[in-house]
Scaffold this motif. Structure first.
Motif, PDB file in Angstrom:
ATOM      1  N   ARG A  50       0.834  -1.201   0.000  1.00  0.00           N
ATOM      2  CA  ARG A  50       0.000   0.000   0.000  1.00  0.00           C
ATOM      3  C   ARG A  50       0.872   1.255   0.000  1.00  0.00           C
ATOM      4  O   ARG A  50       0.681   2.164  -0.801  1.00  0.00           O
ATOM      5  CB  ARG A  50      -0.917   0.005   1.221  1.00  0.00           C
ATOM      6  CG  ARG A  50      -1.835   1.200   1.256  1.00  0.00           C
ATOM      7  CD  ARG A  50      -2.509   1.331   2.627  1.00  0.00           C
ATOM      8  NE  ARG A  50      -3.156   2.610   2.741  1.00  0.00           N
ATOM      9  CZ  ARG A  50      -2.535   3.791   2.842  1.00  0.00           C
ATOM     10  NH1 ARG A  50      -1.239   3.876   2.824  1.00  0.00           N
ATOM     11  NH2 ARG A  50      -3.220   4.911   2.939  1.00  0.00           N
ATOM     12  N   ILE A  54       1.048   4.048  -3.002  1.00  0.00           N
ATOM     13  CA  ILE A  54       0.650   5.432  -2.692  1.00  0.00           C
ATOM     14  C   ILE A  54       1.791   6.410  -2.967  1.00  0.00           C
ATOM     15  O   ILE A  54       1.559   7.546  -3.362  1.00  0.00           O
ATOM     16  CB  ILE A  54       0.162   5.545  -1.231  1.00  0.00           C
ATOM     17  CG1 ILE A  54      -1.129   4.774  -1.035  1.00  0.00           C
ATOM     18  CG2 ILE A  54       0.006   6.993  -0.801  1.00  0.00           C
ATOM     19  CD1 ILE A  54      -2.300   5.265  -1.856  1.00  0.00           C
ATOM     20  N   PRO A  60      -1.604   9.325  -6.256  1.00  0.00           N
ATOM     21  CA  PRO A  60      -2.544  10.108  -5.437  1.00  0.00           C
ATOM     22  C   PRO A  60      -3.499  10.999  -6.246  1.00  0.00           C
ATOM     23  O   PRO A  60      -4.712  10.986  -5.993  1.00  0.00           O
ATOM     24  CB  PRO A  60      -1.628  10.917  -4.515  1.00  0.00           C
ATOM     25  CG  PRO A  60      -0.413  10.047  -4.388  1.00  0.00           C
ATOM     26  CD  PRO A  60      -0.225   9.468  -5.773  1.00  0.00           C
ATOM     27  N   ILE A  63      -6.187   8.791  -7.830  1.00  0.00           N
ATOM     28  CA  ILE A  63      -7.204   8.362  -6.865  1.00  0.00           C
ATOM     29  C   ILE A  63      -8.221   9.475  -6.643  1.00  0.00           C
ATOM     30  O   ILE A  63      -9.432   9.237  -6.654  1.00  0.00           O
ATOM     31  CB  ILE A  63      -6.528   7.935  -5.544  1.00  0.00           C
ATOM     32  CG1 ILE A  63      -5.755   6.630  -5.760  1.00  0.00           C
ATOM     33  CG2 ILE A  63      -7.545   7.800  -4.426  1.00  0.00           C
ATOM     34  CD1 ILE A  63      -4.802   6.279  -4.639  1.00  0.00           C
ATOM     35  N   VAL A  97      -4.854  -1.444  -4.151  1.00  0.00           N
ATOM     36  CA  VAL A  97      -4.623  -0.209  -3.388  1.00  0.00           C
ATOM     37  C   VAL A  97      -5.479   0.927  -3.937  1.00  0.00           C
ATOM     38  O   VAL A  97      -6.147   1.632  -3.177  1.00  0.00           O
ATOM     39  CB  VAL A  97      -3.128   0.181  -3.395  1.00  0.00           C
ATOM     40  CG1 VAL A  97      -2.911   1.546  -2.739  1.00  0.00           C
ATOM     41  CG2 VAL A  97      -2.298  -0.892  -2.705  1.00  0.00           C
ATOM     42  N   GLU A 101      -8.491   2.950  -1.934  1.00  0.00           N
ATOM     43  CA  GLU A 101      -8.374   4.389  -1.698  1.00  0.00           C
ATOM     44  C   GLU A 101      -9.502   5.182  -2.360  1.00  0.00           C
ATOM     45  O   GLU A 101     -10.012   6.142  -1.774  1.00  0.00           O
ATOM     46  CB  GLU A 101      -7.017   4.895  -2.166  1.00  0.00           C
ATOM     47  CG  GLU A 101      -5.862   4.355  -1.343  1.00  0.00           C
ATOM     48  CD  GLU A 101      -5.924   4.775   0.120  1.00  0.00           C
ATOM     49  OE1 GLU A 101      -6.249   5.948   0.397  1.00  0.00           O
ATOM     50  OE2 GLU A 101      -5.660   3.924   0.986  1.00  0.00           O
ATOM     51  N   ALA A 104     -12.547   4.688  -0.193  1.00  0.00           N
ATOM     52  CA  ALA A 104     -12.450   5.463   1.051  1.00  0.00           C
ATOM     53  C   ALA A 104     -12.867   6.912   0.831  1.00  0.00           C
ATOM     54  O   ALA A 104     -13.549   7.507   1.673  1.00  0.00           O
ATOM     55  CB  ALA A 104     -11.032   5.396   1.610  1.00  0.00           C
ATOM     56  N   ARG A 105     -12.476   7.480  -0.297  1.00  0.00           N
ATOM     57  CA  ARG A 105     -12.849   8.872  -0.580  1.00  0.00           C
ATOM     58  C   ARG A 105     -14.334   8.992  -0.895  1.00  0.00           C
ATOM     59  O   ARG A 105     -14.991   9.924  -0.450  1.00  0.00           O
ATOM     60  CB  ARG A 105     -12.002   9.432  -1.709  1.00  0.00           C
ATOM     61  CG  ARG A 105     -10.599   9.805  -1.223  1.00  0.00           C
ATOM     62  CD  ARG A 105      -9.614   9.913  -2.361  1.00  0.00           C
ATOM     63  NE  ARG A 105      -8.278  10.278  -1.949  1.00  0.00           N
ATOM     64  CZ  ARG A 105      -7.417   9.469  -1.342  1.00  0.00           C
ATOM     65  NH1 ARG A 105      -7.762   8.234  -1.042  1.00  0.00           N
ATOM     66  NH2 ARG A 105      -6.208   9.869  -1.012  1.00  0.00           N
TER      67      ARG A 105
END
Length: 131
Positions: A50, A54, A60, A63, A97, A101, A104-105
């Protein structure tokens, strides 16, 4: 009514691409943790992988952009389920990953049921070269 977003991670080298409103291919643009012998047998569910994914340049903002795309689908037709399929070569590292992510957002939005499915994360490692 609760809107549904499903984020699926998968490996292009295992089976057909899942049916989805959006398919994201991570293979060519982002370094594969598979090339590191220390990470090869691990998955995107492991912290070492992870963190590596990231820290990969470009990941990033990708994502964040995918979470924005998901929210756009919610505005367009919130009553319809939306699936985002995120693929890498084997479906064990990068795609896992990124899927986690993105989910999660999107979970931070109200009135959204976010589901994550890792289609190929438990399949054997495919021996190959990698970027």
């Amino acid at each position: 009514m609760v809107a549904v977003i499903e984020v699926v991670s998968f490996g292009f080298l295992h089976a057909r691409v899942p049916r989805a409103e959006l398919v994201v291919d991570l293979r060519k643009h982002f370094r594969d943790p598979h090339v590191s012998p220390a990470l090869r047998e691990l998955t995107g569910l492991d912290e070492e992988v992870r963190a590596t994914v990231i820290r990969t340049p470009g990941v990033p903002p990708l994502i964040d952009a995918l979470a924005g795309v998901a929210s756009g689908y919610l505005v367009g037709a919130p009553e319809l389920p939306t699936r985002i399929a995120v693929g890498c070569a084997g479906g064990r590292h990068r795609s896992v990953v990124v899927a986690i992510e993105v989910a999660a957002r999107v979970r931070k939005l109200r009135g959204v049921d976010v589901r994550v499915r890792h289609r190929d994360v438990r399949l054997p490692v495919i021996e190959r070269g990698g970027r």
